[in-house]
Write a protein that holds these residues in place. Sequence first.
Motif, PDB file in Angstrom:
ATOM      1  N   SER A  26       8.643  64.218  -4.650  1.00 53.17           N
ATOM      2  CA  SER A  26       8.658  65.364  -3.760  1.00 53.17           C
ATOM      3  C   SER A  26       7.405  66.204  -3.872  1.00 53.17           C
ATOM      4  O   SER A  26       7.221  67.137  -3.097  1.00 53.17           O
ATOM      5  CB  SER A  26       9.879  66.236  -4.093  1.00 53.17           C
ATOM      6  N   LEU A  27       6.526  65.906  -4.813  1.00 58.07           N
ATOM      7  CA  LEU A  27       5.354  66.721  -5.075  1.00 58.07           C
ATOM      8  C   LEU A  27       4.075  65.985  -4.683  1.00 58.07           C
ATOM      9  O   LEU A  27       4.062  64.758  -4.546  1.00 58.07           O
ATOM     10  CB  LEU A  27       5.295  67.097  -6.559  1.00 58.07           C
ATOM     11  N   LYS A  28       3.007  66.746  -4.537  1.00 56.45           N
ATOM     12  CA  LYS A  28       1.700  66.151  -4.281  1.00 56.45           C
ATOM     13  C   LYS A  28       1.268  65.335  -5.499  1.00 56.45           C
ATOM     14  O   LYS A  28       1.717  65.587  -6.618  1.00 56.45           O
ATOM     15  CB  LYS A  28       0.679  67.244  -3.983  1.00 56.45           C
ATOM     16  N   PRO A  29       0.384  64.351  -5.282  1.00 52.48           N
ATOM     17  CA  PRO A  29      -0.007  63.489  -6.399  1.00 52.48           C
ATOM     18  C   PRO A  29      -0.776  64.228  -7.487  1.00 52.48           C
ATOM     19  O   PRO A  29      -1.459  65.216  -7.226  1.00 52.48           O
ATOM     20  CB  PRO A  29      -0.887  62.430  -5.732  1.00 52.48           C
ATOM     21  N   ILE A  30      -0.664  63.726  -8.690  1.00 48.40           N
ATOM     22  CA  ILE A  30      -1.484  64.191  -9.797  1.00 48.40           C
ATOM     23  C   ILE A  30      -2.890  63.632  -9.616  1.00 48.40           C
ATOM     24  O   ILE A  30      -3.060  62.458  -9.285  1.00 48.40           O
ATOM     25  CB  ILE A  30      -0.896  63.715 -11.135  1.00 48.40           C
ATOM     26  N   VAL A  31      -3.889  64.461  -9.813  1.00 43.40           N
ATOM     27  CA  VAL A  31      -5.278  64.021  -9.706  1.00 43.40           C
ATOM     28  C   VAL A  31      -5.969  64.254 -11.043  1.00 43.40           C
ATOM     29  O   VAL A  31      -5.961  65.374 -11.560  1.00 43.40           O
ATOM     30  CB  VAL A  31      -6.026  64.771  -8.586  1.00 43.40           C
ATOM     31  N   SER A  41      -5.177  68.059 -12.021  1.00 45.99           N
ATOM     32  CA  SER A  41      -4.444  68.859 -11.057  1.00 45.99           C
ATOM     33  C   SER A  41      -3.062  68.238 -10.912  1.00 45.99           C
ATOM     34  O   SER A  41      -2.929  67.085 -10.517  1.00 45.99           O
ATOM     35  CB  SER A  41      -5.167  68.864  -9.704  1.00 45.99           C
ATOM     36  N   ALA A  42      -2.047  69.002 -11.285  1.00 43.71           N
ATOM     37  CA  ALA A  42      -0.674  68.507 -11.253  1.00 43.71           C
ATOM     38  C   ALA A  42       0.196  69.519 -10.514  1.00 43.71           C
ATOM     39  O   ALA A  42       0.976  70.257 -11.135  1.00 43.71           O
ATOM     40  CB  ALA A  42      -0.160  68.279 -12.673  1.00 43.71           C
ATOM     41  N   ILE A  47       5.244  71.247 -17.212  1.00 43.29           N
ATOM     42  CA  ILE A  47       4.421  70.714 -18.297  1.00 43.29           C
ATOM     43  C   ILE A  47       5.151  70.928 -19.614  1.00 43.29           C
ATOM     44  O   ILE A  47       5.633  72.025 -19.895  1.00 43.29           O
ATOM     45  CB  ILE A  47       3.049  71.403 -18.345  1.00 43.29           C
ATOM     46  N   ILE A  48       5.233  69.878 -20.401  1.00 47.18           N
ATOM     47  CA  ILE A  48       5.807  69.957 -21.736  1.00 47.18           C
ATOM     48  C   ILE A  48       4.706  69.658 -22.744  1.00 47.18           C
ATOM     49  O   ILE A  48       4.010  68.642 -22.631  1.00 47.18           O
ATOM     50  CB  ILE A  48       6.954  68.946 -21.936  1.00 47.18           C
ATOM     51  N   ALA A  49       4.519  70.529 -23.716  1.00 51.03           N
ATOM     52  CA  ALA A  49       3.518  70.325 -24.765  1.00 51.03           C
ATOM     53  C   ALA A  49       4.217  70.149 -26.109  1.00 51.03           C
ATOM     54  O   ALA A  49       5.094  70.942 -26.476  1.00 51.03           O
ATOM     55  CB  ALA A  49       2.544  71.496 -24.828  1.00 51.03           C
ATOM     56  N   VAL A  50       3.826  69.096 -26.827  1.00 47.05           N
ATOM     57  CA  VAL A  50       4.409  68.763 -28.129  1.00 47.05           C
ATOM     58  C   VAL A  50       3.299  68.773 -29.168  1.00 47.05           C
ATOM     59  O   VAL A  50       2.227  68.199 -28.949  1.00 47.05           O
ATOM     60  CB  VAL A  50       5.090  67.374 -28.093  1.00 47.05           C
ATOM     61  N   GLY A  51       3.555  69.393 -30.295  1.00 51.70           N
ATOM     62  CA  GLY A  51       2.539  69.520 -31.331  1.00 51.70           C
ATOM     63  C   GLY A  51       2.466  68.336 -32.275  1.00 51.70           C
ATOM     64  O   GLY A  51       2.931  67.235 -31.985  1.00 51.70           O
TER      65      GLY A  51
END
Length: 377
Positions: A26-31, A41-42, A47-51
């Motif tokens: 449903s979203l525009k493509p990731i570039v 560009s997402a 966004i999930i960030a894991v340490g």
Amino acid sequence: MANLSPGSFFLQTNGNSNPAVASAGSLKPIVVSGNPPTFVSAPGRKIIAVGDLHGDLRKARSALHMAGVLSFDDQNLWTGGETVLIQLGDILDRGEDEIAILSLLRSLDIQAKMKGGAVFQVNGNHETMNVEGDFRYVDSGGFDECTDFLEYMSDSDDDWEETFSGWFDVSERWKEARSMSSSYWGPWNLVKRQKGVIARSILFRPGGPLACELARNPVVLKVNDWVFCHGGLLPHHVAYGIERMNKEVSHWMRGLSENDSSPKIPFKATRGYDSVVWNRLYSRDMPDLQDYQINQINSILEETLQAIGAKAMVVGHTPQITGVNCKYNCGIWCIDVGMSSGVLNSRPEVLEISGNGARAIRSKRDRYSELQAVEYT
């Protein structure tokens, strides 16, 4: 730029486009721009960030479950849809399942792209140390895994992509077979240790299979208006050029050089207390700082964010006793919680960025608990 269908993944490398078609979303493509990836560009993605994971596969899986990107069964399926997952480095050292974690993330990335999502990794100081041949923090089980993986590579008829992404599914069986073998020497046998050191050197030396795998990853990644790195980005790094740094580290890891000499270790990114992977300026405990120091650091951070055009920076590297937290008007998020059993053995926590907000979450008795949430204007 080429027109792509929604949910596709567009990779731009050195000015060349290389689209990998994904299932409709449903979203525009990731570039993605840069090789290794530097600017992403997402649009509209969570966004999930894991340490830092430090070779602890059990804790890594727990963090990924919590993030909603890994299935709870044994199928190891991507369940994140169009989510972008970013792991901030230090997968290596202090644990016995380092290659298995790298393999799992690669498998999830392949699956994520087919769903309109993506997985990115940022190299940390322990990745660069291993490519340098600095094995001071390698667990005995980590050496064993290198020995097993090198043999597994030799026995495999598949190409590298299939061999590497498939290691996660078989690594536990190799570990069990080794421990049950009549020739098993125990963790501190010197001959076994030497064999493991040789295997690790082959795999991680510049130009080695796993060094080349790490070379696919940046040391600095900007996704939308957030910047991600292991230690911390400073104004002089931005002035030098983050894409330039990423390329230099990648070339070094691949064993490439412009002349016949050995490739030089990129100093600004990987060496020194203020290099990108070692910097701890932003992640120090604020109660230990004087007011003037806090003001100075905040000024440096603001200058850095303005120079790179970001609203906030996410870093790992320094375990946070209080868990995932933000500092300096939430211009910095510190997400290394020392979850590995080789570090603090703490409860996994992750950072979720969605829309204009960010929140730290953790699992508590299989239920997710919000720790801190911030809205950005």
